[in-house]
Design a protein around this motif. Structure first.
Motif, PDB file in Angstrom:
ATOM      1  N   GLU A   6      26.528  38.143  42.856  1.00 56.11           N
ATOM      2  CA  GLU A   6      27.086  39.398  43.714  1.00 56.11           C
ATOM      3  C   GLU A   6      28.020  40.374  42.938  1.00 56.11           C
ATOM      4  OE1 GLU A   6      29.433  40.041  47.932  1.00 56.11           O
ATOM      5  OE2 GLU A   6      28.908  37.987  47.344  1.00 56.11           O
ATOM      6  N   ASP A   7      27.055  41.558  42.731  1.00 53.24           N
ATOM      7  CA  ASP A   7      27.941  42.617  41.990  1.00 53.24           C
ATOM      8  C   ASP A   7      28.848  43.405  42.501  1.00 53.24           C
ATOM      9  OD1 ASP A   7      28.676  43.817  39.762  1.00 53.24           O
ATOM     10  OD2 ASP A   7      26.633  44.880  39.179  1.00 53.24           O
ATOM     11  N   ALA A   8      30.058  42.959  42.827  1.00 56.56           N
ATOM     12  CA  ALA A   8      30.863  43.422  43.688  1.00 56.56           C
ATOM     13  C   ALA A   8      31.169  44.864  43.399  1.00 56.56           C
ATOM     14  CB  ALA A   8      31.883  42.631  44.173  1.00 56.56           C
ATOM     15  N   VAL A   9      31.644  45.841  44.479  1.00 58.54           N
ATOM     16  CA  VAL A   9      32.255  46.952  44.057  1.00 58.54           C
ATOM     17  C   VAL A   9      33.897  46.810  44.019  1.00 58.54           C
ATOM     18  CG1 VAL A   9      32.790  49.532  44.927  1.00 58.54           C
ATOM     19  CG2 VAL A   9      30.534  48.231  45.541  1.00 58.54           C
ATOM     20  N   VAL A  10      34.276  47.229  42.743  1.00 58.29           N
ATOM     21  CA  VAL A  10      35.642  47.186  42.393  1.00 58.29           C
ATOM     22  C   VAL A  10      36.576  48.080  42.622  1.00 58.29           C
ATOM     23  CG1 VAL A  10      35.386  44.899  41.029  1.00 58.29           C
ATOM     24  CG2 VAL A  10      35.351  47.285  40.205  1.00 58.29           C
ATOM     25  N   ALA A  11      35.883  49.247  42.704  1.00 53.71           N
ATOM     26  CA  ALA A  11      36.509  50.931  42.981  1.00 53.71           C
ATOM     27  C   ALA A  11      35.708  51.679  43.108  1.00 53.71           C
ATOM     28  CB  ALA A  11      37.482  50.973  41.596  1.00 53.71           C
ATOM     29  N   LYS A  12      36.006  52.775  43.926  1.00 57.78           N
ATOM     30  CA  LYS A  12      35.331  54.020  44.174  1.00 57.78           C
ATOM     31  C   LYS A  12      35.892  55.174  43.732  1.00 57.78           C
ATOM     32  CE  LYS A  12      32.734  54.248  47.862  1.00 57.78           C
ATOM     33  NZ  LYS A  12      32.239  54.403  48.942  1.00 57.78           N
ATOM     34  N   VAL A  13      35.270  56.068  43.161  1.00 52.24           N
ATOM     35  CA  VAL A  13      35.799  57.565  42.786  1.00 52.24           C
ATOM     36  C   VAL A  13      34.884  58.297  43.394  1.00 52.24           C
ATOM     37  CG1 VAL A  13      36.218  59.031  40.806  1.00 52.24           C
ATOM     38  CG2 VAL A  13      36.351  56.548  40.542  1.00 52.24           C
ATOM     39  N   GLY A  14      35.424  58.997  44.607  1.00 56.95           N
ATOM     40  CA  GLY A  14      34.715  59.961  45.539  1.00 56.95           C
ATOM     41  C   GLY A  14      33.625  59.016  45.706  1.00 56.95           C
ATOM     42  N   ASP A  15      32.361  59.498  45.685  1.00 50.58           N
ATOM     43  CA  ASP A  15      31.181  58.823  46.212  1.00 50.58           C
ATOM     44  C   ASP A  15      30.620  57.765  45.302  1.00 50.58           C
ATOM     45  OD1 ASP A  15      30.146  60.439  44.850  1.00 50.58           O
ATOM     46  OD2 ASP A  15      28.723  61.592  46.358  1.00 50.58           O
ATOM     47  N   LEU A  16      31.155  57.756  43.824  1.00 48.48           N
ATOM     48  CA  LEU A  16      30.499  57.096  42.965  1.00 48.48           C
ATOM     49  C   LEU A  16      31.356  55.763  42.969  1.00 48.48           C
ATOM     50  CD1 LEU A  16      30.603  59.529  39.980  1.00 48.48           C
ATOM     51  CD2 LEU A  16      28.797  58.747  41.392  1.00 48.48           C
ATOM     52  N   GLU A  17      30.656  54.545  42.599  1.00 46.11           N
ATOM     53  CA  GLU A  17      31.036  53.176  42.506  1.00 46.11           C
ATOM     54  C   GLU A  17      31.249  52.490  41.244  1.00 46.11           C
ATOM     55  OE1 GLU A  17      29.110  51.436  46.902  1.00 46.11           O
ATOM     56  OE2 GLU A  17      28.215  51.197  44.934  1.00 46.11           O
TER      57      GLU A  17
END
Length: 287
Positions: free
Chosen positions: A26-37
């Motif tokens: 499961e390649d989790a999202v660790v941060a978001k910059v605007g709409d970029l993950e």
């Protein structure tokens, strides 16, 4: 030692990305910059791309440094795309080069690095050990004194049956006197010439019948044992031998592909230098 000059040639594997991370299912999202993950996989790639100084940090600090780097990249990606920098010829050339290099690395990992077996490494170790020159070592002890007269007196006491170690503790001026003058095992080239010549002439259990003079004083030497220098243990050099196997597999793979695919170099000087480098590579394979 085990041909470390040859083993050093395995540095050709550097930069091929041998230690890519195993991404979580499961390649989790660790941060978001605007709409970029930024996902875990990207963070791990960033960690493996840190420069050598940052790579020495503790894991948590290294993770923060990698995340900071990934965020900085994302912060400028949207603007770079908006300006059309991803459409320029220079960018496309760079991406093509990086794509080729990654494919090269993937093929290398599959057909070279990951294909090496423990049996191949052990067989190469045995081959290297068999080719090592047979060199003699001696296990010796000595008694060091300031004058020739003192050394002759030591020899006289040994002839009368006095214990060598006991005499060393009593008479020797060397720092190892409390160990009975024990010098351990050594091969040729480790001691001053006068000492070495006398020691290697002695039979096992014998001591010098005349004082041996060196820059340090006068020695009485006893050889406790003799042997052929043992090779380094397999466990000690296994990583270096594995890289040697890896190097040879890679060179063999490249040689095979060169035979099947035509390589043309337009610059004459560059072609000659490339041919010379290829020749040296082939010679290494034959050693």
């Amino acid at each position: 030692m085990l041909r470390y000059n040859r083993i050093a040639a395995a540095v050709i594997v550097a930069g091929l990305g041998l230690h890519l991370p195993a991404f979580a299912a499961e390649d989790a999202v660790v941060a978001k910059v605007g709409d970029l993950e930024i996902r875990q996989s990207e963070l791990e790639l960033a960690m493996n791309s840190l420069d050598s100084q940052l790579a020495q940090l503790p894991d948590e600090q290294k993770k923060v440094a990698a995340l900071s780097s990934a965020i900085e990249v994302k912060l400028l990606v949207k603007q770079a795309t908006a300006e059309g920098l991803d459409k320029t010829d220079d960018f496309k050339k760079r991406m093509a080069f990086l794509s080729d290099r990654e494919l090269h690395g993937a093929y290398f990992r599959k057909h070279v690095a990951d294909s090496i077996t423990d049996a191949e490494v052990k067989a190469r170790y045995d081959k290297e050990v068999a080719a090592l020159p047979k060199e003699e070592e001696v296990k010796a002890a000595h008694i060091l004194v300031a004058t020739e007269e003192e050394a002759k007196d030591v020899i006289k006491q040994l002839d009368a049956g006095k214990d060598f170690a006991a005499l060393a503790k009593e008479k020797s001026t060397d720092s190892n006197k409390d160990d009975g003058g024990d010098l351990g095992w050594f091969g040729k080239g480790r001691m001053v010439p006068e000492f070495e010549e006398a020691a290697f002439k002695l039979e096992k259990g014998a001591y010098t019948k005349e004082p041996v003079k060196s820059e340090f004083g006068f020695h009485v030497i006893k050889v406790e044992d003799k042997r052929v220098t043992p090779p380094p243990a397999f466990e000690q050099v296994e990583p270096q031998v594995r890289q040697l196997v890896m190097r040879d597999k890679y060179f063999a793979l490249i040689k095979k592909e060169k035979a099947e695919q035509k390589v043309e170099i337009s610059d004459e000087t560059l072609r000659k230098e490339y041919d010379e480098a290829s020749k040296k590579q082939d010679e290494q394979l034959q050693q």
